[in-house]
Each structure stands twice: as structure tokens, then as C-alpha cells.
Motif scaffolding. Structure first.
Motif, PDB file in Angstrom:
ATOM      1  N   TRP A   1       2.307   1.787  -3.343  1.00 56.05           N
ATOM      2  CA  TRP A   1       1.298   2.261  -4.276  1.00 56.05           C
ATOM      3  C   TRP A   1       1.049   3.752  -4.073  1.00 56.05           C
ATOM      4  CZ3 TRP A   1      -3.566   4.456  -4.035  1.00 56.05           C
ATOM      5  CH2 TRP A   1      -4.258   4.503  -5.243  1.00 56.05           C
ATOM      6  N   HIS A   2       0.939   4.191  -2.808  1.00 59.18           N
ATOM      7  CA  HIS A   2       0.690   5.607  -2.534  1.00 59.18           C
ATOM      8  C   HIS A   2       1.856   6.465  -3.003  1.00 59.18           C
ATOM      9  CE1 HIS A   2      -3.097   5.232  -0.503  1.00 59.18           C
ATOM     10  NE2 HIS A   2      -2.614   4.300   0.295  1.00 59.18           N
TER      11      HIS A   2
ATOM     12  N   ASP B   1       2.613  14.402 -13.675  1.00 57.61           N
ATOM     13  CA  ASP B   1       1.525  15.007 -14.435  1.00 57.61           C
ATOM     14  C   ASP B   1       1.552  16.525 -14.354  1.00 57.61           C
ATOM     15  OD1 ASP B   1       0.694  12.488 -15.131  1.00 57.61           O
ATOM     16  OD2 ASP B   1      -0.967  12.410 -13.685  1.00 57.61           O
TER      17      ASP B   1
ATOM     18  N   SER C   1       3.943   5.757  -5.395  1.00 56.29           N
ATOM     19  CA  SER C   1       3.942   5.785  -6.863  1.00 56.29           C
ATOM     20  C   SER C   1       2.861   6.728  -7.377  1.00 56.29           C
ATOM     21  CB  SER C   1       3.753   4.381  -7.436  1.00 56.29           C
ATOM     22  OG  SER C   1       2.464   3.888  -7.155  1.00 56.29           O
ATOM     23  N   GLN C   2       1.728   6.827  -6.669  1.00 59.24           N
ATOM     24  CA  GLN C   2       0.677   7.761  -7.065  1.00 59.24           C
ATOM     25  C   GLN C   2       1.143   9.202  -6.897  1.00 59.24           C
ATOM     26  OE1 GLN C   2      -2.244   6.928  -8.571  1.00 59.24           O
ATOM     27  NE2 GLN C   2      -1.245   4.943  -8.590  1.00 59.24           N
TER      28      GLN C   2
ATOM     29  N   GLN D   1       0.826  -1.205   0.000  1.00 60.34           N
ATOM     30  CA  GLN D   1       0.000   0.000   0.000  1.00 60.34           C
ATOM     31  C   GLN D   1       0.860   1.256   0.000  1.00 60.34           C
ATOM     32  OE1 GLN D   1      -2.722  -0.354   3.340  1.00 60.34           O
ATOM     33  NE2 GLN D   1      -4.407  -0.047   1.916  1.00 60.34           N
TER      34      GLN D   1
ATOM     35  N   TYR E   1       4.286  10.247  -7.069  1.00 62.80           N
ATOM     36  CA  TYR E   1       5.227  10.503  -8.166  1.00 62.80           C
ATOM     37  C   TYR E   1       4.471  10.759  -9.459  1.00 62.80           C
ATOM     38  CZ  TYR E   1       9.596   9.431  -5.769  1.00 62.80           C
ATOM     39  OH  TYR E   1      10.690   9.476  -4.948  1.00 62.80           O
ATOM     40  N   ALA E   2       3.425   9.978  -9.736  1.00 61.99           N
ATOM     41  CA  ALA E   2       2.646  10.162 -10.956  1.00 61.99           C
ATOM     42  C   ALA E   2       1.973  11.529 -10.960  1.00 61.99           C
ATOM     43  CB  ALA E   2       1.609   9.046 -11.086  1.00 61.99           C
ATOM     44  N   TRP E   3       1.483  11.960  -9.815  1.00 60.32           N
ATOM     45  CA  TRP E   3       0.825  13.256  -9.707  1.00 60.32           C
ATOM     46  C   TRP E   3       1.801  14.385 -10.022  1.00 60.32           C
ATOM     47  CZ3 TRP E   3       0.892  17.046  -5.543  1.00 60.32           C
ATOM     48  CH2 TRP E   3      -0.111  18.015  -5.663  1.00 60.32           C
TER      49      TRP E   3
END
Length: 159
Positions: free
Chosen positions: A136-137, A147, A139-140, A133, A142-144
Motif C-alpha cells: 500500500w505504501h 500526480d 502504491s501511494q 502495508q 507511485y501515485a504521488w
């Protein structure tokens, strides 16, 4: 209680009371299972070594390509087994030190069902899930930032 003449089965292992967690019989069961797995992998590695030493001449380039592809797949499997062999040796060392069956993160019992499914497990399901978890958080996040146009996460100013 199992006797020396009758090996412990998975069913008998699961029927043991919680107070018997990681007793001598259970440790012997997992030691035997891990050693059998290790011996199987070492045998497979030796077979692969002999198989790859065979030098065949092929008239057809397609036959040669097929054999080379099979060799690459076999080497990939052996590489995964080599990594698992390290985990097996680590689990056997934990058995010897008395740490086997206990989560390295929290010190809680890993649980017999998890150890039966994955004898090399070194974390409890809850701790492994929490790690997934968290990954995953992160990585989210980093993706944000990606973006938003950042190549890397902004650094906090030093205080």
C-alpha cells in the motif's frame, strides 16, 4: 489425546496446548483436509471437462449466448481452483518436509485459527499484514510521483 478411531475435530484441535503445535495428529488433520480439498477440485475439473465437451445445438442465439457465458464463468472458477491446487500441493509438500504451520517469512507459527480458515496459508497474519502495508505504501508513493507528472519513479544515481 485423539485416538486413531476418533478423528480430530476443529474444537479438539483448538483446545490442544501450544506445546502440541504441529504434532503428528494436527499434521494428519491438515493433510486429510488438504487432500479432501484437492480431490474435490480434481473431481470438479473432470466434471467441467465433461460438461464443456457436450455439444448442444441451439436454435435461439440468446440460448447459445447464455450457455457460452455459463461456460466462461465455469472456466474462470476452474482457473481459480487450478491456482489453488498449486497452493494445496505446496502445503502438502510442506507437511511432508515438516515446514507446514510455520511462516516462510519469519519462521513463527502461523496459528491454528488461520490454518483452519485457510489451510494453504504459508505466512503468519502479522507478516501477511506487513506485506500488504508495504504494498500500500509503495502504491501511494507511485501515485504521488504520478500526480507530480512522472511516468515512472526517478532512478537513484549510481554511486
Amino acid at each position: 489425546m485423539p485416538t486413531a478411531s476418533k478423528p480430530l475435530t476443529e474444537a479438539a484441535l483448538l483446545k490442544m496446548p501450544a506445546a502440541a503445535y504441529m504434532n503428528a495428529d494436527q499434521l494428519a488433520f491438515f493433510r486429510a483436509r488438504l487432500e479432501a480439498l484437492r480431490n474435490e477440485m480434481l473431481s470438479n475439473a473432470a466434471d467441467t471437462g465433461e460438461h464443456l465437451k457436450e455439444n448442444e445445438n441451439f436454435a435461439d442465439p440468446n440460448d447459445r449466448a447464455t450457455v457460452e457465458e455459463e461456460h466462461m464463468l465455469e472456466q474462470r472458477v476452474r482457473d481459480r481452483e487450478r491456482k489453488l491446487l498449486k497452493k494445496i500441493n505446496s502445503a502438502l509438500a510442506r507437511i511432508e518436509s515438516g515446514e507446514y504451520g510455520w511462516c516462510l517469512e519469519s519462521g513463527d507459527p502461523i496459528g491454528l485459527p488461520r490454518l483452519l480458515a485457510r489451510p494453504t496459508a504459508d505466512t503468519a497474519v502479522d507478516d501477511a499484514f506487513a506485506e500488504i502495508q508495504m504494498f500500500w505504501h509503495v502504491s501511494q508513493i507511485y501515485a504521488w510521483f504520478r500526480d507530480l507528472g512522472f511516468d515512472t519513479l526517478p532512478q537513484r544515481p549510481l554511486q
